[in-house]
Motif scaffolding. Sequence first.
Motif, PDB file in Angstrom:
ATOM      1  N   CYS A 103       0.814  -1.204   0.000  1.00  0.00           N
ATOM      2  CA  CYS A 103       0.000   0.000   0.000  1.00  0.00           C
ATOM      3  C   CYS A 103       0.846   1.251   0.000  1.00  0.00           C
ATOM      4  O   CYS A 103       0.330   2.346  -0.199  1.00  0.00           O
ATOM      5  CB  CYS A 103      -0.936   0.007   1.211  1.00  0.00           C
ATOM      6  N   SER A 104       2.168   1.134   0.211  1.00  0.00           N
ATOM      7  CA  SER A 104       3.017   2.318   0.217  1.00  0.00           C
ATOM      8  C   SER A 104       3.013   3.013  -1.126  1.00  0.00           C
ATOM      9  O   SER A 104       3.338   4.184  -1.224  1.00  0.00           O
ATOM     10  CB  SER A 104       4.452   1.930   0.599  1.00  0.00           C
ATOM     11  N   TYR A 105       2.638   2.275  -2.186  1.00  0.00           N
ATOM     12  CA  TYR A 105       2.611   2.886  -3.517  1.00  0.00           C
ATOM     13  C   TYR A 105       1.656   4.071  -3.571  1.00  0.00           C
ATOM     14  O   TYR A 105       1.905   5.057  -4.246  1.00  0.00           O
ATOM     15  CB  TYR A 105       2.204   1.839  -4.562  1.00  0.00           C
ATOM     16  N   SER A 106       0.552   3.986  -2.808  1.00  0.00           N
ATOM     17  CA  SER A 106      -0.452   5.045  -2.848  1.00  0.00           C
ATOM     18  C   SER A 106       0.111   6.366  -2.347  1.00  0.00           C
ATOM     19  O   SER A 106      -0.457   7.417  -2.618  1.00  0.00           O
ATOM     20  CB  SER A 106      -1.670   4.639  -2.007  1.00  0.00           C
ATOM     21  N   ARG A 107       1.226   6.308  -1.595  1.00  0.00           N
ATOM     22  CA  ARG A 107       1.805   7.539  -1.082  1.00  0.00           C
ATOM     23  C   ARG A 107       2.887   8.082  -2.010  1.00  0.00           C
ATOM     24  O   ARG A 107       3.503   9.088  -1.713  1.00  0.00           O
ATOM     25  CB  ARG A 107       2.380   7.300   0.315  1.00  0.00           C
ATOM     26  N   GLN A 108       3.136   7.369  -3.089  1.00  0.00           N
ATOM     27  CA  GLN A 108       4.141   7.805  -4.045  1.00  0.00           C
ATOM     28  C   GLN A 108       3.577   8.900  -4.941  1.00  0.00           C
ATOM     29  O   GLN A 108       2.360   8.992  -5.142  1.00  0.00           O
ATOM     30  CB  GLN A 108       4.599   6.622  -4.900  1.00  0.00           C
ATOM     31  N   PRO A 109       4.433   9.760  -5.498  1.00  0.00           N
ATOM     32  CA  PRO A 109       3.938  10.805  -6.398  1.00  0.00           C
ATOM     33  C   PRO A 109       3.353  10.211  -7.672  1.00  0.00           C
ATOM     34  O   PRO A 109       3.764   9.126  -8.115  1.00  0.00           O
ATOM     35  CB  PRO A 109       5.197  11.635  -6.702  1.00  0.00           C
ATOM     36  N   ARG A 110       2.405  10.903  -8.233  1.00  0.00           N
ATOM     37  CA  ARG A 110       1.833  10.498  -9.522  1.00  0.00           C
ATOM     38  C   ARG A 110       2.866  10.772 -10.612  1.00  0.00           C
ATOM     39  O   ARG A 110       3.304  11.901 -10.796  1.00  0.00           O
ATOM     40  CB  ARG A 110       0.538  11.275  -9.790  1.00  0.00           C
ATOM     41  N   ILE A 111       3.289   9.737 -11.331  1.00  0.00           N
ATOM     42  CA  ILE A 111       4.270   9.910 -12.400  1.00  0.00           C
ATOM     43  C   ILE A 111       3.556  10.456 -13.637  1.00  0.00           C
ATOM     44  O   ILE A 111       2.533   9.928 -14.066  1.00  0.00           O
ATOM     45  CB  ILE A 111       4.982   8.588 -12.725  1.00  0.00           C
ATOM     46  N   VAL A 112       4.105  11.522 -14.207  1.00  0.00           N
ATOM     47  CA  VAL A 112       3.556  12.162 -15.407  1.00  0.00           C
ATOM     48  C   VAL A 112       4.580  11.993 -16.526  1.00  0.00           C
ATOM     49  O   VAL A 112       5.690  12.525 -16.436  1.00  0.00           O
ATOM     50  CB  VAL A 112       3.276  13.659 -15.155  1.00  0.00           C
ATOM     51  N   ARG A 113       4.220  11.237 -17.543  1.00  0.00           N
ATOM     52  CA  ARG A 113       5.148  10.937 -18.634  1.00  0.00           C
ATOM     53  C   ARG A 113       4.858  11.811 -19.843  1.00  0.00           C
ATOM     54  O   ARG A 113       3.709  11.922 -20.284  1.00  0.00           O
ATOM     55  CB  ARG A 113       5.064   9.465 -19.019  1.00  0.00           C
ATOM     56  N   ILE A 114       5.927  12.400 -20.404  1.00  0.00           N
ATOM     57  CA  ILE A 114       5.828  13.243 -21.596  1.00  0.00           C
ATOM     58  C   ILE A 114       6.836  12.735 -22.624  1.00  0.00           C
ATOM     59  O   ILE A 114       8.024  12.582 -22.305  1.00  0.00           O
ATOM     60  CB  ILE A 114       6.136  14.716 -21.283  1.00  0.00           C
ATOM     61  N   GLY A 115       6.392  12.509 -23.852  1.00  0.00           N
ATOM     62  CA  GLY A 115       7.281  12.039 -24.905  1.00  0.00           C
ATOM     63  C   GLY A 115       7.398  13.036 -26.044  1.00  0.00           C
ATOM     64  O   GLY A 115       6.461  13.763 -26.344  1.00  0.00           O
ATOM     65  N   HIS A 116       8.578  13.053 -26.671  1.00  0.00           N
ATOM     66  CA  HIS A 116       8.760  13.867 -27.876  1.00  0.00           C
ATOM     67  C   HIS A 116       9.865  13.257 -28.723  1.00  0.00           C
ATOM     68  O   HIS A 116      10.526  12.288 -28.308  1.00  0.00           O
ATOM     69  CB  HIS A 116       9.051  15.334 -27.529  1.00  0.00           C
ATOM     70  N   ASN A 117      10.077  13.802 -29.928  1.00  0.00           N
ATOM     71  CA  ASN A 117      11.004  13.171 -30.875  1.00  0.00           C
ATOM     72  C   ASN A 117      12.272  13.983 -31.124  1.00  0.00           C
ATOM     73  O   ASN A 117      13.011  13.692 -32.060  1.00  0.00           O
ATOM     74  CB  ASN A 117      10.297  12.905 -32.214  1.00  0.00           C
ATOM     75  N   GLN A 118      12.534  14.974 -30.286  1.00  0.00           N
ATOM     76  CA  GLN A 118      13.714  15.813 -30.481  1.00  0.00           C
ATOM     77  C   GLN A 118      14.825  15.433 -29.502  1.00  0.00           C
ATOM     78  O   GLN A 118      14.593  14.722 -28.525  1.00  0.00           O
ATOM     79  CB  GLN A 118      13.345  17.289 -30.308  1.00  0.00           C
ATOM     80  N   SER A 119      16.027  15.972 -29.763  1.00  0.00           N
ATOM     81  CA  SER A 119      17.173  15.707 -28.895  1.00  0.00           C
ATOM     82  C   SER A 119      17.065  16.522 -27.611  1.00  0.00           C
ATOM     83  O   SER A 119      16.223  17.427 -27.484  1.00  0.00           O
ATOM     84  CB  SER A 119      18.472  16.074 -29.621  1.00  0.00           C
ATOM     85  N   THR A 120      17.949  16.240 -26.667  1.00  0.00           N
ATOM     86  CA  THR A 120      17.915  16.951 -25.391  1.00  0.00           C
ATOM     87  C   THR A 120      18.426  18.386 -25.506  1.00  0.00           C
ATOM     88  O   THR A 120      18.257  19.175 -24.568  1.00  0.00           O
ATOM     89  CB  THR A 120      18.762  16.206 -24.341  1.00  0.00           C
ATOM     90  N   SER A 121      19.051  18.743 -26.620  1.00  0.00           N
ATOM     91  CA  SER A 121      19.514  20.117 -26.823  1.00  0.00           C
ATOM     92  C   SER A 121      18.499  20.968 -27.580  1.00  0.00           C
ATOM     93  O   SER A 121      18.709  22.170 -27.749  1.00  0.00           O
ATOM     94  CB  SER A 121      20.845  20.118 -27.592  1.00  0.00           C
TER      95      SER A 121
END
Length: 347
Positions: free
Chosen positions: A30-48
Motif C-alpha cells: 500500500c506504500s505505492y499510494s503515497r508515491q507521487p503520480r508519475i507524469v510521462r511526456i514524450g517527444h522526438n527531439q534531442s535533449t539540446s
Amino acid sequence: MKPYKKRGCPAYILLFALILIPSALMLGGCSYSRQPRIVRIGHNQSTSHPTHIALAAFRDYIHEHMEGRYQVEVYPSELLGSQTDMVQLTQTGAIDYCIASNAILETFSKNYEIFNLPYLFASADSYHHAMDDPDITAPIFTATQKAGFTAVTWLDAGTRNFYTVSKPIESPADLKGLKIRVQQSPTNIEMMRLLGGSATPMGFGDVYTALQSNIIDGAENNEMALTDNGHGDVCKYYSYDMHQMVPDILIGNNAFIESLPEEDRIIFEEGYRLINQVQRKEWVKAVDAAREKAAGQQKVQFLYPDQEPFVRACFPLHQSVLQNNPAIRPIYDAIQEYNTRYPSAAE
C-alpha cells in the motif's frame, strides 16, 4: 554517413510496459499510494532542442510547486516510439502528454487542416499573435476531445522553406521537375503540385538517406533540419520562400487532465504557458545558431526569393480547402485580420 537515429519500441509493447510497471508496484504494497503520480511526456527531439529545454522547465516548475505530488518524466528522441505511437499512447492514457505534429493531428480533426495551408500567415508577428489568441486556437485545440486528448499549448517550429542539393530555388519555376520531400499530408502534396514540383511524401527519418542517394532533390523544413539532422551536409541551397508556419502541439490525455484537482490544474496550466514562453525564446537562439553553423561549417547558401509568385501559385489551395471544410472559415477570417495588422515585411 547518416547520423545514428535511436528507434522507439512498438506502441503495444510500450503500452503494456507502462501499465504493467505501476500495477506491479501497487501489488507490492500500500506504500505505492503515497508515491507521487508519475507524469510521462514524450517527444522526438534531442535533449539540446528547444522543445526538450521547454519541457524540462515544465518538469522543474511542477516539481517546485507541487510538493512532491507529481513526478514529471520527459522522454526525448522517440524513446517512447514514433510520434504516431506517442499520440496513440496519449489517447489511451499510457502516457500523459506528447508533442505531436500538425500532420498527425489532422487525421483526428480536419480543423488542424488550416495550419497546413501555405501562406496562411503573412508574417511571423501575425503567426504569433494569432496562435496566442484563444478565440482562434480553442476550436482547433479542443476538436480532438472525443479522441481522448486535447491540445494544451503550441510550440514554435519557425518557417518552412525549400532546401535543395544542387539547384537554387528563386521562383516556383525552379521547382519544376524536382522531387521534394513533403510531410505526409494531402495539403502539402497539392501545394507542391501548384508550385510545379513533384511531391515525395516520406517519414522525416528517411530524408537524409534519400537526399544523399539522390532519391529526392530537396526537402522543406526549418533551418535546424540543416544542422541537427545533417541535411546541410548534402543540400547547399536554402531558399526563404516561407511557405508555411506550422506549430507543433503539446497534447494531453483527457482523463488525466480532468482528474486533476482544481488547484493542481491551475498550476499545470501555468506550466503549459511556461512551456510556450521558454520554447519560443530558445527557438530564436537555436535558429540563429543553426544559420551560423550551416553557413560557416556546411557552406549552405541562404537565398531570399520574391515571395509573391509563390503566394499567387498557392492561393487556389486556400479556396479549395475552405470550400471543402467550411467549418474553419471563421478561424481563417480571424487570421486574415491579424495578417492585415501584421503584414509581411516585404509589403
